[in-house]
Scaffold this motif. Structure first.
Motif, short mmCIF file in Angstrom:
data_model
loop_
_atom_site.label_atom_id
_atom_site.label_comp_id
_atom_site.label_asym_id
_atom_site.label_seq_id
_atom_site.Cartn_x
_atom_site.Cartn_y
_atom_site.Cartn_z
N SER A 84 26.08 6.40 -2.76
CA SER A 84 25.32 7.64 -2.86
C SER A 84 24.43 7.75 -1.63
CB SER A 84 24.49 7.66 -4.15
OG SER A 84 23.84 6.44 -4.32
N THR A 85 24.19 8.97 -1.20
CA THR A 85 23.30 9.17 -0.06
C THR A 85 22.07 9.93 -0.51
OG1 THR A 85 24.17 11.33 0.59
CG2 THR A 85 25.32 9.39 1.47
N GLU A 111 15.73 10.06 -1.07
CA GLU A 111 14.90 10.13 -2.28
C GLU A 111 15.37 9.17 -3.37
OE1 GLU A 111 17.41 11.93 -1.50
OE2 GLU A 111 18.13 13.30 -3.04
N LEU A 112 16.49 8.51 -3.17
CA LEU A 112 17.08 7.72 -4.26
C LEU A 112 16.48 6.33 -4.34
CD1 LEU A 112 20.84 8.68 -3.81
CD2 LEU A 112 19.11 9.75 -5.28
N GLY A 133 25.71 16.30 -4.36
CA GLY A 133 24.73 15.35 -4.88
C GLY A 133 24.18 15.68 -6.25
N ASN A 134 24.14 16.97 -6.59
CA ASN A 134 23.60 17.28 -7.92
C ASN A 134 24.46 16.59 -8.97
OD1 ASN A 134 21.25 19.01 -8.07
ND2 ASN A 134 22.45 20.44 -6.83
N PRO A 135 23.85 15.84 -9.87
CA PRO A 135 24.64 14.99 -10.78
C PRO A 135 25.70 15.73 -11.58
CG PRO A 135 22.36 14.33 -10.84
CD PRO A 135 22.41 15.57 -10.00
N ILE A 138 13.60 9.65 -6.93
CA ILE A 138 14.28 9.74 -8.23
C ILE A 138 15.25 8.56 -8.32
CG2 ILE A 138 14.16 12.27 -8.42
CD1 ILE A 138 17.10 12.34 -7.47
N TYR A 139 15.63 8.22 -9.54
CA TYR A 139 16.62 7.16 -9.68
C TYR A 139 18.01 7.70 -9.34
CZ TYR A 139 13.13 4.20 -11.86
OH TYR A 139 12.03 3.44 -12.08
N ASP A 140 18.80 6.83 -8.81
CA ASP A 140 20.17 7.16 -8.42
C ASP A 140 21.04 7.13 -9.68
OD1 ASP A 140 22.75 7.22 -7.49
OD2 ASP A 140 22.59 5.39 -6.29
N SER A 141 21.39 8.30 -10.18
CA SER A 141 22.25 8.31 -11.37
C SER A 141 23.73 8.44 -11.00
CB SER A 141 21.84 9.42 -12.34
OG SER A 141 21.60 10.62 -11.67
N ASN A 142 24.03 9.10 -9.90
CA ASN A 142 25.44 9.37 -9.58
C ASN A 142 26.29 8.11 -9.50
OD1 ASN A 142 24.88 12.05 -9.43
ND2 ASN A 142 24.83 12.16 -7.19
N THR A 182 28.37 10.65 -2.60
CA THR A 182 27.71 11.81 -3.21
C THR A 182 26.51 12.19 -2.37
OG1 THR A 182 26.10 10.68 -4.62
CG2 THR A 182 28.33 10.91 -5.51
N GLY A 183 26.26 13.50 -2.32
CA GLY A 183 25.11 14.03 -1.61
C GLY A 183 25.37 14.19 -0.12
N GLY A 184 24.48 14.93 0.52
CA GLY A 184 24.50 15.07 1.97
C GLY A 184 25.71 15.79 2.52
N THR A 244 20.52 23.17 -0.14
CA THR A 244 21.47 22.39 -0.95
C THR A 244 22.39 23.37 -1.64
OG1 THR A 244 19.94 22.35 -2.77
CG2 THR A 244 19.92 20.45 -1.31
P1 AMP Z 1 22.32 16.84 -1.78
O1 AMP Z 1 23.74 17.19 -2.15
O2 AMP Z 1 22.20 15.56 -1.06
O3 AMP Z 1 21.66 17.99 -1.06
O4 AMP Z 1 21.56 16.65 -3.16
C1 AMP Z 1 21.46 17.72 -4.11
C2 AMP Z 1 20.53 17.36 -5.23
O5 AMP Z 1 21.07 16.27 -5.96
C3 AMP Z 1 19.14 16.92 -4.79
O6 AMP Z 1 18.22 17.40 -5.74
C4 AMP Z 1 19.23 15.40 -4.84
O7 AMP Z 1 17.99 14.78 -5.04
C5 AMP Z 1 20.16 15.18 -6.03
N1 AMP Z 1 20.88 13.94 -5.89
C6 AMP Z 1 21.60 13.56 -4.82
N2 AMP Z 1 22.15 12.36 -5.01
C7 AMP Z 1 21.75 11.94 -6.23
C8 AMP Z 1 21.99 10.76 -6.99
N3 AMP Z 1 22.73 9.77 -6.51
N4 AMP Z 1 21.43 10.66 -8.23
C9 AMP Z 1 20.69 11.68 -8.71
N5 AMP Z 1 20.45 12.81 -8.04
C10 AMP Z 1 20.95 12.96 -6.81
#
Ligand code: AMP
Ligand code: MG
Length: 412
Positions: free
Chosen positions: A189-190, A193-194, A304-306, A206-210, A255-257, A3
């Motif tokens: 959001s992708t 784990e969300l 993805g990091n908030p 984890i909860y989806d905060s983004n 967000t994320g991925g 990541t």
């Molecule tokens: P990624 O960019 O998908 O590799 O995610 C990077 C980090 O951000 C990981 O620790 C994810 O679990 C976290 N993350 C990704 N999307 C979210 C979200 N919507 N809410 C909270 N944390 C997230």
């Protein structure tokens, strides 16, 4: 899964914040459409016409104080009070030599009156008024056109209609305004784990905060948020979300991925569905960023990091949206320079957006870091009033140095 890697500072292939912003802003142009909305429904929209004054503002001279109105050329000395002018109730008589009128703030100043003496400087006995201050022509009178002359542009096309701008439009008597359409912004959001709010967390979830932060950020910009929910780390699901988003929105945010991990599918899918660039950004937080188009929609793939999500939103998405909404410059978050109250820890290599708070000192305002500065520490960002923008090449920054501070307080 790889990541966003905060520890590996130097990457010669990474794009600078300024270079990315230039590309992003060049792609943002206002809509060719506009619509007419009731003034009270036009808050946070961008004006699509120049609003001109038909009359001067103020339209007629009026009193700036509660007091007595008189003619200076009658000379010094007391006057006889012969009437009154209240806001909304002009004095209709004439002022003879040695006469004055009682006059209140906002009341029209009669043609015979060229000076208002505040009541604190007057002594009244029956109908006689004595003045304790010198009588000066023009004193305490707001002249016609002092704010704006007739035919002036009161608000220019491209003005973001914040409360004071709406007040100006209201002061012209406008009931409706021509504005650019609200941008439709689809976001999702992708991440496998969300979990959604209200459901229990299973192991590893984890909860989806983004998504909730994006909704609030978009709401403050007057955009129409189209929440497409959480999308699994599966190519078919992401493809469907992107296709659906492109059909309904002007702008798409995910967000994320977007990184280079084994479950990071955004880049491959975007190359399939649209024209998109992937950048490793020379910034911290927020290393990976995607930007481009899918159909007629613009797309931002945010990390993805908030904390990275929010910082990249402020640095890139917000300026893009403001320009795309039709607003004229500036689009970036306003910044100023303040001394830092403590040493700021930093490794040379990337532009660092550290979260900070303003500190009042005997020497004036300073700025200090708040919370831990890793990109997953959201609590620090929630307490932050500003971002301290530390140049890429800088190492530790000694206390007392001037640093660039972007104020987040009060931002739309
Ligand atoms: P990624 O960019 O998908 O590799 O995610 C990077 C980090 O951000 C990981 O620790 C994810 O679990 C976290 N993350 C990704 N999307 C979210 C979200 N919507 N809410 C909270 N944390 C997230
Ligand atoms: Mg992920």
């Amino acid at each position: 899964m790889a990541t966003c890697c905060d520890d590996n500072e130097h990457d010669p292939a990474a794009k600078s914040v300024a270079a990315a912003l230039e590309i992003i802003l060049a792609a943002a142009s206002p809509s060719s459409h506009s619509e007419v909305r009731a003034l009270d429904d036009a808050s946070d929209r961008v004006l699509a016409e120049d609003l001109r004054t038909e009359q001067p503002i103020p339209a007629w001279p009026n009193s700036a104080m509660d007091g007595y109105g008189l003619r200076c050329s009658d000379g010094p000395g007391s006057r006889r009070c012969v009437g009154a002018a209240f806001a909304g109730h002009p004095f209709t008589g004439e002022l003879g030599p040695g006469e004055c009128i009682r006059i209140m703030t906002g009341a029209p100043v009669p043609a015979d009156v060229d000076c208002v003496v505040p009541q604190e400087q007057c002594e009244r006995q029956d109908d006689r008024v004595e003045f304790r201050s010198a009588l000066r022509p023009g004193a305490n009178i707001r002249q016609a056109g002092e704010d704006l002359p007739a035919g002036a542009v009161a608000l220019a096309r491209g003005t973001l209609l914040r409360p004071a701008a709406l007040g100006v439009a209201a002061s012209l008597g406008r009931t409706e305004l021509r504005v650019y359409p609200a941008l439709r912004v689809a976001f999702f959001s992708t991440g496998d784990e969300l979990q959604g709010l209200g459901a229990p967390l299973a192991a590893g979830q984890i909860y989806d905060s983004n998504r909730h932060m994006l909704r609030a950020l978009l709401g403050r910009l007057g955009c129409q948020p189209l929440d497409l929910g959480r999308v699994a780390d599966e190519p078919a699901a992401i493809r469907q979300a992107l296709t659906e988003a492109a059909a309904m929105a002007d702008v798409i945010l995910s967000t994320g991925g977007v990184s280079v991990g084994e479950a990071d599918y955004i880049s491959a899918l975007l190359q399939e569905l649209g024209q998109v660039s992937f950048w490793k950004m020379n910034m911290k937080p927020g290393r990976p960023l995607a930007f481009g188009t899918i159909g007629s929609a613009h797309f931002f793939g945010l990390p993805g990091n908030p904390v990275s999500t929010v910082v990249t939103f402020y640095e890139f998405v917000r300026p893009f949206l403001l320009k795309r909404m039709g607003k004229t410059e500036p689009w970036t978050v306003p910044s100023l320079r303040l001394p830092c109250a403590t040493t700021l820890k930093k490794k040379p290599g990337r532009t660092d957006f550290q979260r900070g708070r303003l500190v009042a000192t005997a020497e004036g305002w300073q700025v200090a870091p708040v919370g831990a500065q890793s990109s997953h520490i959201l609590s620090g960002l929630a307490q932050a009033q500003c971002l301290m923008v530390l140049p890429a090449e800088a190492g530790d920054i000694p206390a007392g140095s001037l640093v660039e501070v972007q104020l987040l307080e009060g931002l739309v």
